[in-house]
Write a protein that holds these residues in place. Structure first.
Motif, PDB file in Angstrom:
ATOM      1  N   TYR A   8       0.844  -1.198   0.000  1.00 29.21           N
ATOM      2  CA  TYR A   8       0.000   0.000   0.000  1.00 29.21           C
ATOM      3  C   TYR A   8       0.878   1.246   0.000  1.00 29.21           C
ATOM      4  CZ  TYR A   8      -3.251   3.547   1.711  1.00 29.21           C
ATOM      5  OH  TYR A   8      -4.006   4.690   1.850  1.00 29.21           O
ATOM      6  N   HIS A   9       0.628   2.134  -0.984  1.00 24.73           N
ATOM      7  CA  HIS A   9       1.398   3.386  -1.069  1.00 24.73           C
ATOM      8  C   HIS A   9       0.428   4.560  -1.044  1.00 24.73           C
ATOM      9  CE1 HIS A   9       4.810   0.942  -2.332  1.00 24.73           C
ATOM     10  NE2 HIS A   9       4.056   0.432  -3.290  1.00 24.73           N
ATOM     11  N   ARG A  10       0.871   5.645  -0.391  1.00 19.95           N
ATOM     12  CA  ARG A  10       0.012   6.824  -0.331  1.00 19.95           C
ATOM     13  C   ARG A  10       0.821   8.038  -0.781  1.00 19.95           C
ATOM     14  NH1 ARG A  10      -2.820   7.231   5.245  1.00 19.95           N
ATOM     15  NH2 ARG A  10      -0.856   8.210   5.788  1.00 19.95           N
ATOM     16  N   PRO A  11       0.999   8.205  -2.104  1.00 21.89           N
ATOM     17  CA  PRO A  11       1.852   9.296  -2.600  1.00 21.89           C
ATOM     18  C   PRO A  11       1.253  10.662  -2.288  1.00 21.89           C
ATOM     19  CG  PRO A  11       0.638   8.276  -4.405  1.00 21.89           C
ATOM     20  CD  PRO A  11       0.379   7.443  -3.183  1.00 21.89           C
ATOM     21  N   ALA A  12       2.157  11.679  -2.232  1.00 20.71           N
ATOM     22  CA  ALA A  12       1.711  13.040  -1.937  1.00 20.71           C
ATOM     23  C   ALA A  12       1.564  13.861  -3.208  1.00 20.71           C
ATOM     24  CB  ALA A  12       2.720  13.707  -0.995  1.00 20.71           C
ATOM     25  N   SER A  13       1.984  13.309  -4.341  1.00 20.45           N
ATOM     26  CA  SER A  13       1.889  14.070  -5.591  1.00 20.45           C
ATOM     27  C   SER A  13       1.623  13.103  -6.745  1.00 20.45           C
ATOM     28  CB  SER A  13       3.195  14.824  -5.855  1.00 20.45           C
ATOM     29  OG  SER A  13       4.220  13.883  -6.152  1.00 20.45           O
ATOM     30  N   VAL A  14       1.172  13.688  -7.860  1.00 18.63           N
ATOM     31  CA  VAL A  14       0.908  12.863  -9.050  1.00 18.63           C
ATOM     32  C   VAL A  14       2.220  12.271  -9.569  1.00 18.63           C
ATOM     33  CG1 VAL A  14       0.097  12.925 -11.454  1.00 18.63           C
ATOM     34  CG2 VAL A  14      -1.163  14.166  -9.665  1.00 18.63           C
ATOM     35  N   ASP A  15       3.292  13.073  -9.550  1.00 20.88           N
ATOM     36  CA  ASP A  15       4.592  12.573 -10.038  1.00 20.88           C
ATOM     37  C   ASP A  15       5.030  11.344  -9.238  1.00 20.88           C
ATOM     38  OD1 ASP A  15       4.711  14.474 -11.927  1.00 20.88           O
ATOM     39  OD2 ASP A  15       6.169  15.766 -10.912  1.00 20.88           O
ATOM     40  N   GLU A  16       4.827  11.418  -7.932  1.00 22.14           N
ATOM     41  CA  GLU A  16       5.211  10.284  -7.082  1.00 22.14           C
ATOM     42  C   GLU A  16       4.346   9.059  -7.416  1.00 22.14           C
ATOM     43  OE1 GLU A  16       5.339   9.180  -2.377  1.00 22.14           O
ATOM     44  OE2 GLU A  16       5.110  11.308  -2.863  1.00 22.14           O
ATOM     45  N   ALA A  17       3.061   9.309  -7.652  1.00 20.74           N
ATOM     46  CA  ALA A  17       2.160   8.195  -8.004  1.00 20.74           C
ATOM     47  C   ALA A  17       2.603   7.538  -9.308  1.00 20.74           C
ATOM     48  CB  ALA A  17       0.724   8.720  -8.134  1.00 20.74           C
ATOM     49  N   VAL A  18       2.961   8.363 -10.280  1.00 18.94           N
ATOM     50  CA  VAL A  18       3.394   7.818 -11.580  1.00 18.94           C
ATOM     51  C   VAL A  18       4.669   6.980 -11.398  1.00 18.94           C
ATOM     52  CG1 VAL A  18       4.287   8.447 -13.869  1.00 18.94           C
ATOM     53  CG2 VAL A  18       2.279   9.629 -12.935  1.00 18.94           C
ATOM     54  N   LYS A  19       5.597   7.491 -10.582  1.00 21.67           N
ATOM     55  CA  LYS A  19       6.849   6.737 -10.352  1.00 21.67           C
ATOM     56  C   LYS A  19       6.551   5.370  -9.723  1.00 21.67           C
ATOM     57  CE  LYS A  19      10.299  10.351 -10.036  1.00 21.67           C
ATOM     58  NZ  LYS A  19       9.872  11.606  -9.409  1.00 21.67           N
ATOM     59  N   LEU A  20       5.644   5.359  -8.750  1.00 19.64           N
ATOM     60  CA  LEU A  20       5.285   4.094  -8.080  1.00 19.64           C
ATOM     61  C   LEU A  20       4.652   3.122  -9.078  1.00 19.64           C
ATOM     62  CD1 LEU A  20       3.835   5.656  -4.816  1.00 19.64           C
ATOM     63  CD2 LEU A  20       5.737   4.000  -4.899  1.00 19.64           C
ATOM     64  N   LEU A  21       3.806   3.654  -9.962  1.00 18.90           N
ATOM     65  CA  LEU A  21       3.156   2.790 -10.963  1.00 18.90           C
ATOM     66  C   LEU A  21       4.181   2.267 -11.964  1.00 18.90           C
ATOM     67  CD1 LEU A  21      -0.021   4.987 -11.549  1.00 18.90           C
ATOM     68  CD2 LEU A  21      -0.015   2.700 -10.547  1.00 18.90           C
ATOM     69  N   GLN A  22       5.132   3.130 -12.291  1.00 22.72           N
ATOM     70  CA  GLN A  22       6.165   2.734 -13.255  1.00 22.72           C
ATOM     71  C   GLN A  22       7.043   1.615 -12.703  1.00 22.72           C
ATOM     72  OE1 GLN A  22       8.405   6.219 -14.242  1.00 22.72           O
ATOM     73  NE2 GLN A  22       9.047   5.323 -16.192  1.00 22.72           N
ATOM     74  N   GLN A  23       7.306   1.699 -11.379  1.00 23.94           N
ATOM     75  CA  GLN A  23       8.192   0.701 -10.740  1.00 23.94           C
ATOM     76  C   GLN A  23       7.523  -0.664 -10.641  1.00 23.94           C
ATOM     77  OE1 GLN A  23       8.968   2.523  -6.953  1.00 23.94           O
ATOM     78  NE2 GLN A  23      10.260   4.104  -7.869  1.00 23.94           N
ATOM     79  N   ASP A  24       6.184  -0.698 -10.626  1.00 19.86           N
ATOM     80  CA  ASP A  24       5.478  -1.965 -10.405  1.00 19.86           C
ATOM     81  C   ASP A  24       4.310  -2.074 -11.402  1.00 19.86           C
ATOM     82  OD1 ASP A  24       4.031  -4.095  -9.588  1.00 19.86           O
ATOM     83  OD2 ASP A  24       3.859  -3.492  -7.487  1.00 19.86           O
ATOM     84  N   PRO A  25       4.509  -2.789 -12.499  1.00 19.11           N
ATOM     85  CA  PRO A  25       3.472  -2.874 -13.537  1.00 19.11           C
ATOM     86  C   PRO A  25       2.178  -3.530 -13.048  1.00 19.11           C
ATOM     87  CG  PRO A  25       5.563  -3.836 -14.280  1.00 19.11           C
ATOM     88  CD  PRO A  25       5.725  -3.520 -12.824  1.00 19.11           C
ATOM     89  N   ASP A  26       2.231  -4.259 -11.922  1.00 16.03           N
ATOM     90  CA  ASP A  26       1.017  -4.912 -11.406  1.00 16.03           C
ATOM     91  C   ASP A  26       0.313  -4.087 -10.319  1.00 16.03           C
ATOM     92  OD1 ASP A  26       1.312  -7.108 -13.077  1.00 16.03           O
ATOM     93  OD2 ASP A  26       2.746  -8.043 -11.704  1.00 16.03           O
ATOM     94  N   ALA A  27       0.813  -2.882 -10.086  1.00 20.13           N
ATOM     95  CA  ALA A  27       0.159  -2.006  -9.105  1.00 20.13           C
ATOM     96  C   ALA A  27      -1.072  -1.370  -9.742  1.00 20.13           C
ATOM     97  CB  ALA A  27       1.135  -0.919  -8.661  1.00 20.13           C
TER      98      ALA A  27
END
Ligand code: FAD
Length: 285
Positions: A8-27
């Motif tokens: 479970y991730h709770r990013p503070a910005s859209v850029d952070e969310a995109v990075k998290l999605l990029q790191q894990d294709p199954d997220a």
């Protein structure tokens, strides 16, 4: 029922969310969770991680100066309660009144509804009829996608797995415009067995300048009833022209049937609800 394990991730910005999605294709992105969490509990979805957008406040803005812009994480309830939005696009409030229940309205988001592309969703057809588009942000930057190109198939959109819808844009209605959304509600789920959104604009000559009809519930994704739209444009708007156009509303659509409503019944409902929605929209002109 319990979902399979996930991070479970709770990013503070859209850029952070995109990075998290990029790191894990199954997220997967978590918005209101009212479609994703039931799917996870039924094990129809088993993401390795959830990227929760709920702490990104910039995704919850509504702007009605010029074209209407609604942040993707704006809840149905926030849209329902926005009085300035009601003045410009009353159809949104009318639709949300018919959507789900108080819990769904409090948590569900406009971005989540469009990103999910549920065949029985309400706002998909409405935003289609309003000629809306979404802004999506991904690793390669930002792009605008008309919703007519967003919905690809059943629960399938043209978004990449690492793209986040940040905003929904709807052109401000010009001149004399009437709009209505009506649905035949499934008695158990409340979803649209068939729902029809109609937006009609009169031209300077008093004839129909533009007509857009969005249909949901009947096909694998929200669709425009383009044959009926073409029958209206350039002609006077009368009870007869509405009835003739509505009779064509299911033409060209690949209508689905299931154990609750056969394809023939849904086809019939599309014409009935198209007539009612067009009449209601015409009544505002
Ligand atoms: C009991 C019940 C009744 C309901 N009745 C209705 C109804 O009558 N009409 C109706 O239209 N809906 C209905 N719904 C569904 C509800 O509207 C959901 O809230 C909606 O479909 C999804 O929005 P969400 O914010 O909950 O998204 P989530 O469930 O969090 O996400 C849905 C999907 O969209 C993706 N996603 C979410 N946000 C974004 C984003 N910003 N960018 C990219 N991808 C994103 C997620 O990864 C996920 O795949 C009902 C739900 C329930 C539980």
């Amino acid at each position: 029922m319990f979902p399979s394990q996930f991070a479970y991730h709770r990013p503070a910005s859209v850029d952070e969310a995109v990075k998290l999605l990029q790191q894990d294709p199954d997220a997967k992105i978590l918005a209101g969770g009212h479609s994703l969490l039931p799917a996870m509990k039924l094990r129809l979805a088993a993401p390795s991680a959830l990227v929760d957008l709920n702490r990104i406040d910039s995704l919850r803005q509504i702007a009605v100066n010029g074209n209407v812009r609604i942040g993707a994480m704006t809840t149905y309830e926030q849209i329902y309660e926005a009085d300035d939005l009601k003045q410009v696009l009353p159809i949104l409030k009318e639709t949300i009144y018919q959507l789900g229940d108080r819990q769904v309205q409090a948590r569900g988001t406009l971005g989540g509804s469009l990103a999910h592309s549920d065949p029985g969703a309400d706002l998909t057809a409405v935003v289609l009829a309003l000629d809306g588009s979404v802004t999506a942000v991904g690793p390669n930057g930002q792009r605008t996608i008309p919703v007519s190109e967003l919905f690809v198939d059943l629960l399938t959109t043209s978004l990449a797995p690492d793209e986040v819808i940040t905003e929904v844009q709807i052109p401000r209605p010009q001149g004399k415009t009437g709009m209505a959304y009506l649905k035949h509600r499934h008695p158990a789920s409340g979803y649209a067995v068939v729902g029809v959104a109609a937006v009609i604009t009169l031209g300077d000559d008093g004839n129909v300048g533009a007509a857009r009809i969005g249909v949901t519930g009947a096909t694998s994704k929200a669709e425009r009833a383009s044959v009926a739209e073409e029958a209206l444009v350039g002609k006077p708007l009368t009870a007869d022209s509405i009835a003739s156009a509505a009779a064509l509303a299911a033409d060209g659509l690949d209508i689905n049937g299931d154990h609750y409503a056969s394809a023939d019944y849904r086809r019939h409902l599309v014409t009935v609800y198209a007539k009612r929605a067009l009449e209601q929209a015409a009544g505002q002109l």
